[in-house]
Design an enzyme around this catalytic site. Structure first.
Site, mmCIF file in Angstrom:
data_model
loop_
_atom_site.group_PDB
_atom_site.id
_atom_site.type_symbol
_atom_site.label_atom_id
_atom_site.label_comp_id
_atom_site.label_asym_id
_atom_site.label_seq_id
_atom_site.Cartn_x
_atom_site.Cartn_y
_atom_site.Cartn_z
ATOM 1 N N GLY A 8 5.530 12.301 -9.990
ATOM 2 C CA GLY A 8 4.251 12.996 -9.887
ATOM 3 C C GLY A 8 3.325 12.780 -11.073
ATOM 4 O O GLY A 8 2.361 13.524 -11.243
ATOM 5 N N LEU A 86 7.089 5.691 -1.902
ATOM 6 C CA LEU A 86 7.978 4.535 -1.771
ATOM 7 C C LEU A 86 8.350 4.162 -0.337
ATOM 8 O O LEU A 86 9.197 3.291 -0.137
ATOM 9 C CB LEU A 86 9.264 4.791 -2.575
ATOM 10 C CG LEU A 86 9.056 4.921 -4.082
ATOM 11 C CD1 LEU A 86 10.373 5.206 -4.791
ATOM 12 C CD2 LEU A 86 8.409 3.655 -4.653
ATOM 13 N N ASN A 101 -3.588 2.857 -2.341
ATOM 14 C CA ASN A 101 -2.363 2.806 -3.132
ATOM 15 C C ASN A 101 -2.680 2.164 -4.482
ATOM 16 O O ASN A 101 -3.603 1.354 -4.597
ATOM 17 C CB ASN A 101 -1.298 1.978 -2.420
ATOM 18 C CG ASN A 101 0.025 1.989 -3.163
ATOM 19 O OD1 ASN A 101 0.464 3.021 -3.678
ATOM 20 N ND2 ASN A 101 0.668 0.837 -3.263
ATOM 21 N N HIS A 103 -0.546 -0.008 -7.509
ATOM 22 C CA HIS A 103 0.718 -0.703 -7.767
ATOM 23 C C HIS A 103 0.704 -1.195 -9.213
ATOM 24 O O HIS A 103 -0.313 -1.690 -9.695
ATOM 25 C CB HIS A 103 0.854 -1.891 -6.794
ATOM 26 C CG HIS A 103 2.164 -2.588 -6.931
ATOM 27 N ND1 HIS A 103 3.319 -2.101 -6.353
ATOM 28 C CD2 HIS A 103 2.518 -3.719 -7.589
ATOM 29 C CE1 HIS A 103 4.331 -2.905 -6.660
ATOM 30 N NE2 HIS A 103 3.867 -3.889 -7.402
ATOM 31 N N ASP A 144 2.369 -3.360 0.340
ATOM 32 C CA ASP A 144 1.748 -3.834 -0.910
ATOM 33 C C ASP A 144 0.790 -5.013 -0.701
ATOM 34 O O ASP A 144 0.539 -5.768 -1.651
ATOM 35 C CB ASP A 144 2.814 -4.276 -1.941
ATOM 36 C CG ASP A 144 3.463 -3.104 -2.668
ATOM 37 O OD1 ASP A 144 2.938 -1.976 -2.555
ATOM 38 O OD2 ASP A 144 4.486 -3.326 -3.337
ATOM 39 N N GLU A 173 -3.820 2.644 -15.245
ATOM 40 C CA GLU A 173 -3.814 3.284 -13.925
ATOM 41 C C GLU A 173 -4.552 4.626 -13.963
ATOM 42 O O GLU A 173 -5.252 4.993 -13.022
ATOM 43 C CB GLU A 173 -2.382 3.553 -13.464
ATOM 44 C CG GLU A 173 -1.575 2.313 -13.173
ATOM 45 C CD GLU A 173 -0.218 2.658 -12.571
ATOM 46 O OE1 GLU A 173 -0.083 3.715 -11.928
ATOM 47 O OE2 GLU A 173 0.718 1.854 -12.739
#
Ligand code: GRF
Length: 209
Positions: A8, A86, A101, A103, A144, A173
């Protein structure tokens, strides 16, 4: 709506920046694929309604995804944000372009099945690459591999460990993901049949470094 399977940290960051930077985002619901991960506590502590939907309790990717998107529709979420999620998701046609998303590598390198967490950074170090980074992309029905919206690079340093590289990537990120989510929410970035369309307001993302 945020989907998670792990610690999280991404959810925590989104909660922090939404408040501190006054972003026009509200997390109305969290779905976790695991019963006992720390991400569940992040949601509970923030008072966000949490549901657990485990892939192993469903027969197929299709039935798992159907249940998730039924919940998305029920809470009337405009966007679905994967945050350390996941499981394979099958996105219904009417949600294409509304599922994001992030990555922790420069996709299409080091993505796909098995590439999550430390495994990604370990593979980058073993490859000898001198840069790594993170990628925000729209989620479609290939793992992905949906259209790439934005990437940030970080150097790979000679004495890097998995942890030091992971930390450098995660720092990027934390600023990139909220920016892109906000732009998608505002309609400045859209998924099209051929890829991604940016309005002028969002062009700076392409120069991210
Ligand atoms: C991040 O590295 C992100 O790129 C990937 O999952 C990691 C965050 O997971 N999708 P978490 O928030 O620590 O569980």
């Amino acid at each position: 709506m945020v989907l998670l399977s792990g610690t999280g940290r991404t959810l925590r960051n989104l909660l922090d920046v939404t408040t501190s930077d006054n972003l026009p985002l509200e997390i109305v619901k969290v779905i976790s694929t695991r019963r006992t991960v720390a991400g569940n506590d992040v949601a509970r502590d923030a008072g966000i309604p949490l549901s657990i939907v485990r892939r192993r309790d469903m027969r197929t990717d299709d039935s798992f995804s159907n249940l998730i998107f039924q919940i998305v529709e029920y809470v009337e979420a405009d966007l679905v944000v994967c945050a350390g999620f996941l499981s394979k998701l099958e996105v219904p046609d009417h949600y294409m372009g509304r599922v994001l998303n992030i990555h922790p590598s420069l996709l299409p390198l080091f993505g796909g099945k098995g590439f999550y967490g430390d495994a990604v950074h370990n593979a980058v170090l073993e490859s000898g690459m001198r840069v790594s980074g993170c990628t925000v992309h729209f989620v479609d029905n290939a793992y992905d591999a949906g259209p790439i919206i934005a990437q940030r690079c970080v150097p790979v340093l000679p004495d890097d460990s998995v942890q030091s590289l992971a930390g450098r990537v995660f720092e990027q990120e934390c600023s990139l993901y909220p920016e892109i989510i906000t732009d998608v929410a505002r309609g400045n970035i859209r998924m099209t049949s051929t890829g991604v369309q940016f309005s002028l307001d969002s062009a700076s993302h392409n120069a991210g470094m």
